[in-house]
Design a protein around this motif. Structure first.
Motif, PDB file in Angstrom:
ATOM      1  N   ARG A  51       0.821  -1.212   0.000  1.00 31.05           N
ATOM      2  CA  ARG A  51       0.000   0.000   0.000  1.00 31.05           C
ATOM      3  C   ARG A  51       0.853   1.260   0.000  1.00 31.05           C
ATOM      4  O   ARG A  51       0.497   2.268  -0.625  1.00 31.05           O
ATOM      5  N   TYR A  52       1.988   1.226   0.694  1.00 29.90           N
ATOM      6  CA  TYR A  52       2.742   2.463   0.904  1.00 29.90           C
ATOM      7  C   TYR A  52       4.099   2.530   0.214  1.00 29.90           C
ATOM      8  O   TYR A  52       4.702   3.603   0.168  1.00 29.90           O
ATOM      9  N   TRP A  53       4.595   1.420  -0.310  1.00 34.30           N
ATOM     10  CA  TRP A  53       5.950   1.444  -0.892  1.00 34.30           C
ATOM     11  C   TRP A  53       6.101   2.537  -1.947  1.00 34.30           C
ATOM     12  O   TRP A  53       7.002   3.371  -1.882  1.00 34.30           O
ATOM     13  N   ASP A  54       5.237   2.535  -2.950  1.00 35.91           N
ATOM     14  CA  ASP A  54       5.385   3.481  -4.060  1.00 35.91           C
ATOM     15  C   ASP A  54       5.256   4.931  -3.595  1.00 35.91           C
ATOM     16  O   ASP A  54       6.021   5.802  -4.023  1.00 35.91           O
ATOM     17  N   LYS A  55       4.285   5.203  -2.721  1.00 34.61           N
ATOM     18  CA  LYS A  55       4.092   6.574  -2.243  1.00 34.61           C
ATOM     19  C   LYS A  55       5.305   7.060  -1.455  1.00 34.61           C
ATOM     20  O   LYS A  55       5.753   8.200  -1.620  1.00 34.61           O
ATOM     21  N   LEU A  56       5.827   6.206  -0.593  1.00 31.43           N
ATOM     22  CA  LEU A  56       6.990   6.588   0.199  1.00 31.43           C
ATOM     23  C   LEU A  56       8.221   6.761  -0.682  1.00 31.43           C
ATOM     24  O   LEU A  56       9.036   7.663  -0.462  1.00 31.43           O
ATOM     25  N   MET A  61      12.286  10.183  -2.992  1.00 35.92           N
ATOM     26  CA  MET A  61      13.007  10.540  -4.212  1.00 35.92           C
ATOM     27  C   MET A  61      13.072  12.049  -4.413  1.00 35.92           C
ATOM     28  O   MET A  61      14.026  12.572  -4.990  1.00 35.92           O
ATOM     29  N   ARG A  62      12.055  12.769  -3.961  1.00 40.23           N
ATOM     30  CA  ARG A  62      12.067  14.223  -4.095  1.00 40.23           C
ATOM     31  C   ARG A  62      13.256  14.831  -3.365  1.00 40.23           C
ATOM     32  O   ARG A  62      13.771  15.878  -3.749  1.00 40.23           O
ATOM     33  N   GLU A  71      15.336   3.824  -2.461  1.00 38.66           N
ATOM     34  CA  GLU A  71      14.837   2.479  -2.175  1.00 38.66           C
ATOM     35  C   GLU A  71      15.446   1.942  -0.886  1.00 38.66           C
ATOM     36  O   GLU A  71      14.766   1.276  -0.098  1.00 38.66           O
ATOM     37  N   ASP A  72      16.724   2.222  -0.667  1.00 42.48           N
ATOM     38  CA  ASP A  72      17.379   1.786   0.575  1.00 42.48           C
ATOM     39  C   ASP A  72      16.680   2.377   1.796  1.00 42.48           C
ATOM     40  O   ASP A  72      16.454   1.693   2.801  1.00 42.48           O
ATOM     41  N   ILE A  73      16.353   3.665   1.712  1.00 45.70           N
ATOM     42  CA  ILE A  73      15.723   4.355   2.842  1.00 45.70           C
ATOM     43  C   ILE A  73      14.359   3.753   3.147  1.00 45.70           C
ATOM     44  O   ILE A  73      14.020   3.485   4.303  1.00 45.70           O
ATOM     45  N   VAL A  74      13.568   3.523   2.097  1.00 49.00           N
ATOM     46  CA  VAL A  74      12.232   2.964   2.302  1.00 49.00           C
ATOM     47  C   VAL A  74      12.320   1.519   2.782  1.00 49.00           C
ATOM     48  O   VAL A  74      11.548   1.081   3.639  1.00 49.00           O
ATOM     49  N   GLN A  75      13.273   0.784   2.241  1.00 50.94           N
ATOM     50  CA  GLN A  75      13.470  -0.603   2.682  1.00 50.94           C
ATOM     51  C   GLN A  75      13.766  -0.652   4.176  1.00 50.94           C
ATOM     52  O   GLN A  75      13.167  -1.445   4.917  1.00 50.94           O
ATOM     53  N   GLU A  76      14.695   0.186   4.627  1.00 51.13           N
ATOM     54  CA  GLU A  76      15.059   0.191   6.039  1.00 51.13           C
ATOM     55  C   GLU A  76      13.873   0.589   6.910  1.00 51.13           C
ATOM     56  O   GLU A  76      13.712   0.090   8.029  1.00 51.13           O
ATOM     57  N   LEU A  77      13.040   1.477   6.403  1.00 55.11           N
ATOM     58  CA  LEU A  77      11.852   1.895   7.145  1.00 55.11           C
ATOM     59  C   LEU A  77      10.945   0.695   7.414  1.00 55.11           C
ATOM     60  O   LEU A  77      10.503   0.469   8.547  1.00 55.11           O
ATOM     61  N   GLN A 167       0.367  16.430   2.183  1.00 51.38           N
ATOM     62  CA  GLN A 167      -0.384  15.178   2.162  1.00 51.38           C
ATOM     63  C   GLN A 167       0.346  14.082   1.399  1.00 51.38           C
ATOM     64  O   GLN A 167      -0.141  12.959   1.294  1.00 51.38           O
ATOM     65  N   HIS A 168       1.509  14.436   0.833  1.00 52.87           N
ATOM     66  CA  HIS A 168       2.396  13.456   0.201  1.00 52.87           C
ATOM     67  C   HIS A 168       1.741  12.731  -0.974  1.00 52.87           C
ATOM     68  O   HIS A 168       2.030  11.560  -1.227  1.00 52.87           O
ATOM     69  N   LEU A 169       0.865  13.424  -1.690  1.00 48.41           N
ATOM     70  CA  LEU A 169       0.212  12.804  -2.837  1.00 48.41           C
ATOM     71  C   LEU A 169       1.136  12.843  -4.052  1.00 48.41           C
ATOM     72  O   LEU A 169       1.928  13.767  -4.221  1.00 48.41           O
ATOM     73  N   SER A 170       1.010  11.843  -4.903  1.00 48.60           N
ATOM     74  CA  SER A 170       1.775  11.816  -6.145  1.00 48.60           C
ATOM     75  C   SER A 170       1.153  12.789  -7.140  1.00 48.60           C
ATOM     76  O   SER A 170       0.026  13.270  -6.948  1.00 48.60           O
ATOM     77  N   HIS A 171       1.872  13.061  -8.225  1.00 48.93           N
ATOM     78  CA  HIS A 171       1.333  13.943  -9.262  1.00 48.93           C
ATOM     79  C   HIS A 171       0.019  13.388  -9.806  1.00 48.93           C
ATOM     80  O   HIS A 171      -0.934  14.137 -10.040  1.00 48.93           O
ATOM     81  N   ARG A 172      -0.027  12.092  -9.999  1.00 49.15           N
ATOM     82  CA  ARG A 172      -1.241  11.468 -10.535  1.00 49.15           C
ATOM     83  C   ARG A 172      -2.410  11.628  -9.569  1.00 49.15           C
ATOM     84  O   ARG A 172      -3.537  11.934  -9.985  1.00 49.15           O
ATOM     85  N   GLU A 173      -2.154  11.435  -8.280  1.00 54.85           N
ATOM     86  CA  GLU A 173      -3.222  11.554  -7.283  1.00 54.85           C
ATOM     87  C   GLU A 173      -3.723  12.988  -7.175  1.00 54.85           C
ATOM     88  O   GLU A 173      -4.927  13.229  -7.034  1.00 54.85           O
ATOM     89  N   ILE A 174      -2.809  13.942  -7.245  1.00 50.20           N
ATOM     90  CA  ILE A 174      -3.211  15.351  -7.195  1.00 50.20           C
ATOM     91  C   ILE A 174      -4.054  15.700  -8.413  1.00 50.20           C
ATOM     92  O   ILE A 174      -5.091  16.368  -8.306  1.00 50.20           O
ATOM     93  N   ALA A 175      -3.610  15.242  -9.579  1.00 48.40           N
ATOM     94  CA  ALA A 175      -4.346  15.517 -10.813  1.00 48.40           C
ATOM     95  C   ALA A 175      -5.759  14.956 -10.740  1.00 48.40           C
ATOM     96  O   ALA A 175      -6.732  15.623 -11.123  1.00 48.40           O
TER      97      ALA A 175
END
Length: 217
Positions: A51-56, A61-62, A71-77, A167-175
């Motif tokens: 549910r959260y991998w791609d969003k995080l 990445m920003r 990916e390392d940062i999210v993996q460790e999380l 709210q940490h939304l992706s470009h697609r979600e905001i659109a």
């Protein structure tokens, strides 16, 4: 094999032989999944991860701008979340906890890879009267200045920027939420960053991202 696949192997290794949760994570709320994870349910952890991998990853990445490092940062999380599952004391929304954890992970990365003296040099120019002992106050003042810039943005630009950063939304979600194109979202965020850059001078893009992560949120 990608880091995401490695984490998937970690989940499968920990998986109970008898678990059989429904595959659609949409059937479970975050709070329900968290309770199950705290009880050691590996399937619930997998659903939460999906549910959260791609969003995080997009969020991190920003800041770090390097795919493998993000990916390392999210993996460790996620690995930390699983290992600490029994002692977790999350009093905010789970999404808030995850994004805050990702933010701090990104900050630690930036502090190791971007010379912090560059940021402090910028800060000293922005608030020259602030001694080292008052650095926290200086940071608060810069944060307030950033909020002032954002509050003065055109309504649509501010709306897009806050959905992206708060709210940490992706470009697609905001659109989708605003009924506009992804290209419009990208342009609005780019122009918002231009306004911030104009306010704070000619600073490196990575440093500007660091400021929005470290100060604005």
């Amino acid at each position: 094999m990608s880091i995401r696949e490695n984490l998937g192997r970690f989940v499968r290794k920990e998986k109970n032989n008898g678990c059989c949760m429904k595959e659609s994570s949409g059937e479970y709320s975050d709070s329900q999944l968290l309770v199950l994870v705290q009880q050691g349910d590996k399937d619930a952890f997998t659903l939460l991860y999906n549910r959260y991998w791609d969003k995080l990853l997009v969020y991190v990445m920003r800041a770090v701008q390097v795919q493998s490092d993000a990916e390392d940062i999210v993996q460790e999380l996620f690995i930390s979340l699983w290992k600490r599952r029994e002692s977790l004391d999350i009093r905010s929304a789970l999404s808030t906890y995850l994004f805050n954890s990702a933010r701090y992970g990104a900050i630690r990365y930036i502090e190791k890879n971007i010379t912090r003296s560059n940021y402090l040099e910028f800060l000293s120019k922005t608030t020259p009267a602030a001694p080292a002992a008052d650095q926290a106050l200086a940071l608060k003042e810069v944060s307030a200045q950033m909020e002032e810039v954002v509050a003065g943005m055109p309504e649509r630009m501010q709306q897009v920027f806050r959905l992206s950063r708060e709210q940490h939304l992706s470009h697609r979600e905001i659109a989708a939420q605003l009924g506009i194109s992804e290209e419009t979202v990208k342009k609005q965020i780019y122009r918002a960053l231009q306004l911030l850059r104009a306010r704070f001078g000619d600073i490196p893009s990575a440093l500007l991202v660091y400021m929005t992560l470290y100060l604005f949120f």
